[in-house]
Enzyme design. Structure first.
Site, PDB file in Angstrom:
ATOM      1  N   ARG A   1       0.859  -1.181   0.000  1.00  0.00           N
ATOM      2  CA  ARG A   1       0.000   0.000   0.000  1.00  0.00           C
ATOM      3  C   ARG A   1       0.899   1.236   0.000  1.00  0.00           C
ATOM      4  NH1 ARG A   1      -2.458   3.691   3.505  1.00  0.00           N
ATOM      5  NH2 ARG A   1      -4.611   4.219   2.965  1.00  0.00           N
TER       6      ARG A   1
ATOM      7  N   SER B   1     -12.561  -3.859   1.809  1.00  0.00           N
ATOM      8  CA  SER B   1     -12.808  -3.102   3.035  1.00  0.00           C
ATOM      9  C   SER B   1     -14.308  -3.031   3.288  1.00  0.00           C
ATOM     10  CB  SER B   1     -12.244  -1.685   2.906  1.00  0.00           C
ATOM     11  OG  SER B   1     -10.841  -1.711   2.739  1.00  0.00           O
TER      12      SER B   1
ATOM     13  N   LYS C   1      -5.125   6.949   8.015  1.00  0.00           N
ATOM     14  CA  LYS C   1      -6.368   7.367   7.362  1.00  0.00           C
ATOM     15  C   LYS C   1      -7.061   8.360   8.288  1.00  0.00           C
ATOM     16  CE  LYS C   1      -7.467   3.776   4.057  1.00  0.00           C
ATOM     17  NZ  LYS C   1      -8.565   2.995   3.433  1.00  0.00           N
TER      18      LYS C   1
END
Length: 220
Positions: free
Chosen positions: A43, A112, A141
């Site tokens: 990621r 997710s 996040k």
């Protein structure tokens, strides 16, 4: 149960090169896998397509040699070009069904899910596992509202595929999420910001084994 066994999600390492300083990501992944990480997701939001493909092509054989699944965050094209095992997509990313169509039945597709409805829809679309969170407020996040433990438990109970908790998890707070039905914990900075990736991963692996054993998930 799909292409992912619950025990493979026990300690799910999500990469972030911004924590590494001068250290190289493939080296950090190699250390993490050797020390007990059971799953790896690339990621790298700030990396270009070419950079992600190059990194993934280095990391894929490391994971394959260790028998650890390796997926790419969001980008199906990178997964195809690098030979990764699959992708993890969010609610705003390419649909699970499209990922499955392009990657095939044997690929890993994670999704997710932030509530029961999203979880059930992802399972129906062919997801192999779910990532649910953020469980703790996290700088990774900043716009994510923490998911209540009761909602996490409801998600785990609503589906037949395994669920990994994610978001702000570390050695101190992972034990809070025992007994909710999760297969394991996904971590970012708890591994990749650690001065000693090997030591941090070993500690996290032991904590995850104690925390999630009650879910009947076993260990890898």
């Amino acid at each position: 149960m799909g292409n992912v066994r619950p025990e493979q999600l026990l300690l799910y390492a999500v990469t972030d090169r911004t924590w590494l300083g001068e250290r190289l990501l493939p080296d950090a992944v190699r250390d993490a896998v050797a020390a007990g990480a059971t799953f790896v997701q690339l990621r790298e939001k700030r990396a270009s397509y070419e950079q992600k493909v190059a990194l993934a092509r280095e990391i894929a054989p490391i994971c394959r040699a260790a028998g650890v699944p390796f997926v790419i965050d969001d980008d199906i094209d990178v997964a195809i070009a690098s030979g990764a095992d699959g992708v993890h997509v969010g609610q705003d990313d390419v649909a699970c069904a499209e990922a499955r169509r392009r990657l095939g039945a044997d690929a890993i597709v994670g999704v997710s899910a932030h509530n029961v409805a999203e979880a059930r829809a992802a399972q129906a679309a062919g997801a192999d596992y779910l990532g649910s969170g953020a469980l703790v407020a996290t700088a990774t996040k900043g716009d994510a509202t923490p998911l209540a433990p009761a909602e996490l438990a409801a998600i785990c109970a609503a589906v037949d595929i395994p669920v990994v908790g994610i978001g702000g998890l570390n050695a101190q707070n992972i034990p809070r999420f025992a007994g909710l039905g999760c297969a394991g914990a996904a971590v970012v900075s708890a591994i990749f910001a650690a001065p000693d990736v090997t030591q941090a991963t070993r500690e996290l692996r032991a904590i995850c084994e104690r925390t999630f054993a009650s879910a009947g998930r076993g260990t890898a």
